[in-house]
Write a protein that holds these residues in place. Sequence first.
Motif, PDB file in Angstrom:
ATOM      1  N   ARG A 198       0.808  -1.227   0.000  1.00 33.42           N
ATOM      2  CA  ARG A 198       0.000   0.000   0.000  1.00 33.42           C
ATOM      3  C   ARG A 198       0.839   1.274   0.000  1.00 33.42           C
ATOM      4  O   ARG A 198       0.381   2.317  -0.443  1.00 33.42           O
ATOM      5  CB  ARG A 198      -0.971   0.010   1.180  1.00 33.42           C
ATOM      6  CG  ARG A 198      -0.338   0.104   2.557  1.00 33.42           C
ATOM      7  CD  ARG A 198      -1.403   0.034   3.649  1.00 33.42           C
ATOM      8  NE  ARG A 198      -1.934  -1.321   3.783  1.00 33.42           N
ATOM      9  CZ  ARG A 198      -2.891  -1.671   4.619  1.00 33.42           C
ATOM     10  NH1 ARG A 198      -3.445  -0.772   5.396  1.00 33.42           N
ATOM     11  NH2 ARG A 198      -3.310  -2.923   4.686  1.00 33.42           N
ATOM     12  N   LEU A 199       2.077   1.214   0.486  1.00 34.25           N
ATOM     13  CA  LEU A 199       2.907   2.413   0.554  1.00 34.25           C
ATOM     14  C   LEU A 199       3.967   2.461  -0.531  1.00 34.25           C
ATOM     15  O   LEU A 199       4.442   3.545  -0.888  1.00 34.25           O
ATOM     16  CB  LEU A 199       3.595   2.510   1.923  1.00 34.25           C
ATOM     17  CG  LEU A 199       2.715   2.600   3.164  1.00 34.25           C
ATOM     18  CD1 LEU A 199       3.585   2.723   4.419  1.00 34.25           C
ATOM     19  CD2 LEU A 199       1.752   3.767   3.067  1.00 34.25           C
ATOM     20  N   GLY A 200       4.393   1.296  -1.028  1.00 34.65           N
ATOM     21  CA  GLY A 200       5.532   1.224  -1.933  1.00 34.65           C
ATOM     22  C   GLY A 200       6.819   1.077  -1.144  1.00 34.65           C
ATOM     23  O   GLY A 200       6.952   1.621  -0.037  1.00 34.65           O
ATOM     24  N   ASP A 201       7.772   0.368  -1.691  1.00 35.05           N
ATOM     25  CA  ASP A 201       9.007   0.068  -0.961  1.00 35.05           C
ATOM     26  C   ASP A 201       9.843   1.307  -0.657  1.00 35.05           C
ATOM     27  O   ASP A 201      10.632   1.320   0.295  1.00 35.05           O
ATOM     28  CB  ASP A 201       9.853  -0.943  -1.740  1.00 35.05           C
ATOM     29  CG  ASP A 201       9.279  -2.353  -1.647  1.00 35.05           C
ATOM     30  OD1 ASP A 201       8.374  -2.572  -0.817  1.00 35.05           O
ATOM     31  OD2 ASP A 201       9.747  -3.221  -2.406  1.00 35.05           O
ATOM     32  N   ASP A 202       9.688   2.369  -1.444  1.00 37.51           N
ATOM     33  CA  ASP A 202      10.489   3.573  -1.214  1.00 37.51           C
ATOM     34  C   ASP A 202      10.126   4.275   0.094  1.00 37.51           C
ATOM     35  O   ASP A 202      10.857   5.174   0.534  1.00 37.51           O
ATOM     36  CB  ASP A 202      10.309   4.561  -2.369  1.00 37.51           C
ATOM     37  CG  ASP A 202      10.948   4.084  -3.658  1.00 37.51           C
ATOM     38  OD1 ASP A 202      11.787   3.163  -3.584  1.00 37.51           O
ATOM     39  OD2 ASP A 202      10.603   4.611  -4.731  1.00 37.51           O
ATOM     40  N   ALA A 203       9.016   3.887   0.714  1.00 38.20           N
ATOM     41  CA  ALA A 203       8.550   4.573   1.921  1.00 38.20           C
ATOM     42  C   ALA A 203       9.264   4.119   3.182  1.00 38.20           C
ATOM     43  O   ALA A 203       9.022   4.684   4.252  1.00 38.20           O
ATOM     44  CB  ALA A 203       7.042   4.361   2.084  1.00 38.20           C
ATOM     45  N   PHE A 204      10.151   3.126   3.086  1.00 43.22           N
ATOM     46  CA  PHE A 204      10.746   2.552   4.287  1.00 43.22           C
ATOM     47  C   PHE A 204      12.200   2.971   4.469  1.00 43.22           C
ATOM     48  O   PHE A 204      12.965   3.071   3.509  1.00 43.22           O
ATOM     49  CB  PHE A 204      10.684   1.016   4.231  1.00 43.22           C
ATOM     50  CG  PHE A 204       9.285   0.482   4.149  1.00 43.22           C
ATOM     51  CD1 PHE A 204       8.457   0.492   5.263  1.00 43.22           C
ATOM     52  CD2 PHE A 204       8.782  -0.006   2.954  1.00 43.22           C
ATOM     53  CE1 PHE A 204       7.164   0.017   5.190  1.00 43.22           C
ATOM     54  CE2 PHE A 204       7.490  -0.487   2.872  1.00 43.22           C
ATOM     55  CZ  PHE A 204       6.674  -0.477   3.996  1.00 43.22           C
ATOM     56  N   LEU A 205      12.552   3.200   5.731  1.00 49.07           N
ATOM     57  CA  LEU A 205      13.945   3.382   6.116  1.00 49.07           C
ATOM     58  C   LEU A 205      14.216   2.472   7.302  1.00 49.07           C
ATOM     59  O   LEU A 205      13.522   2.544   8.322  1.00 49.07           O
ATOM     60  CB  LEU A 205      14.227   4.838   6.511  1.00 49.07           C
ATOM     61  CG  LEU A 205      15.655   5.127   6.998  1.00 49.07           C
ATOM     62  CD1 LEU A 205      16.667   4.895   5.876  1.00 49.07           C
ATOM     63  CD2 LEU A 205      15.774   6.543   7.546  1.00 49.07           C
ATOM     64  N   MET A 206      15.194   1.596   7.158  1.00 46.83           N
ATOM     65  CA  MET A 206      15.559   0.672   8.218  1.00 46.83           C
ATOM     66  C   MET A 206      16.865   1.131   8.860  1.00 46.83           C
ATOM     67  O   MET A 206      17.749   1.624   8.169  1.00 46.83           O
ATOM     68  CB  MET A 206      15.676  -0.745   7.651  1.00 46.83           C
ATOM     69  CG  MET A 206      14.323  -1.325   7.247  1.00 46.83           C
ATOM     70  SD  MET A 206      14.410  -2.671   6.034  1.00 46.83           S
ATOM     71  CE  MET A 206      14.593  -1.748   4.506  1.00 46.83           C
TER      72      MET A 206
END
Length: 416
Positions: A198-206
Amino acid sequence: MTNAAVDDAMLAMREIFPETPLQLNEHLSRRFGADIWLKREDLSPVRSYKIRGAFNFLRKAIATAGSGRVFVCASAGNHAQGFAFVCRHFEVHGVVFMPVTTPQQKIDKTRMFGGEFITIRLVGDIFDQCYAAARTYVEETGGMLVPPFDHADIIEGQATVAAEIAAQLPEGVTPDLVIMPVGGGGLSSGMTGYLGPRLGDDAFLMVEPQGAPSLKQSLIAGHAVTLAKVDNFVDGAAVARIGELNFAALSRFPESQVMAVPENAICVTITEMLNIEGVVLEPAGALSLTALASLDPAAVRGKTVVAVVSGGNFDFERLPDVKERAMRFAGLKKYFILRLAQRPGALRDFLNLLGDEDDIARFEYLKKSARNFGSILIGIETARPENFAALLQRFETAGLGYEDITDNEILANLII
């Protein structure tokens, strides 16, 4: 893992604890010019998200094989406490293997959560020895090992953090950025699996500690790698090797979406959140907020950001060390070796070099380096980082021999 299965796990979890809050933090929102939401896993019954994976694992294992088996875990921290809490809930016997070096506070908390349903065994000096003993015990007794992160049911349980976030955000609000800590990868693989579509992978920072970047190094290598050396300061996320299932779930991400933050920067976050917000964070629980402060402000301004605060099991005996590290990282404290002439008035001359905002925090004579000179270890605290530039200029003008050892890890570990 399917989102429907995660939703089912989340509903089942309500029998032991309510959803943890998702709070819009006004202090951080003003600071970064953004809407900063904190997912407060430090407010779970065991003050970390680890209860989720343990609950989901035992829930499924008991449904499949019954409650007659002995469940086993190896942990010196949050996984042990979550495991113990869940064993007591299901009224099943659990054996917790912990290193002999585990602080008594953590042993006592694990025993408190598990009560009569838990047996604690102290084995080995380090986690690897403890884990090996747990595996041997499982093989000899037919027990069931409950891993901390590398299992589908654990990942599914940790993904309920994401399911709650999706349900708690106000209608019409979609995160531009979701920041989460990484240790073994259970939380991050579960959350990206649930929210990714729902957000797309670009929305994450680990985020990992700089001294244990197992995911980042594995992404660079293209396969899971074992780190040769790990800094255990961020004990909740200091993992030498990312889980196999977890890496498989996260391998689609570029290494640029994994940030490694310095341990001393994490200490700045811990002290700031304690002093300003009254929020107690363990080092792993401060990873996401430390990354937030490390990002380009322009990349955050005007955005909606969700940061997972993963745990608050902080031992206050560590507070002096945390404060020390925070001041050094912020440039407010430095250590020097001075070469001071052995003559009357030499110390007074040195003291006259200090500014109005400089304070001596440590002073110790070391062995003489020559007949007419002596070496001194000195720690200086100041009110503003820029004060040190002026102080060092006065050192140079006075011809004072000195060496700044603040960032010299070997010397710092030996004498500071």
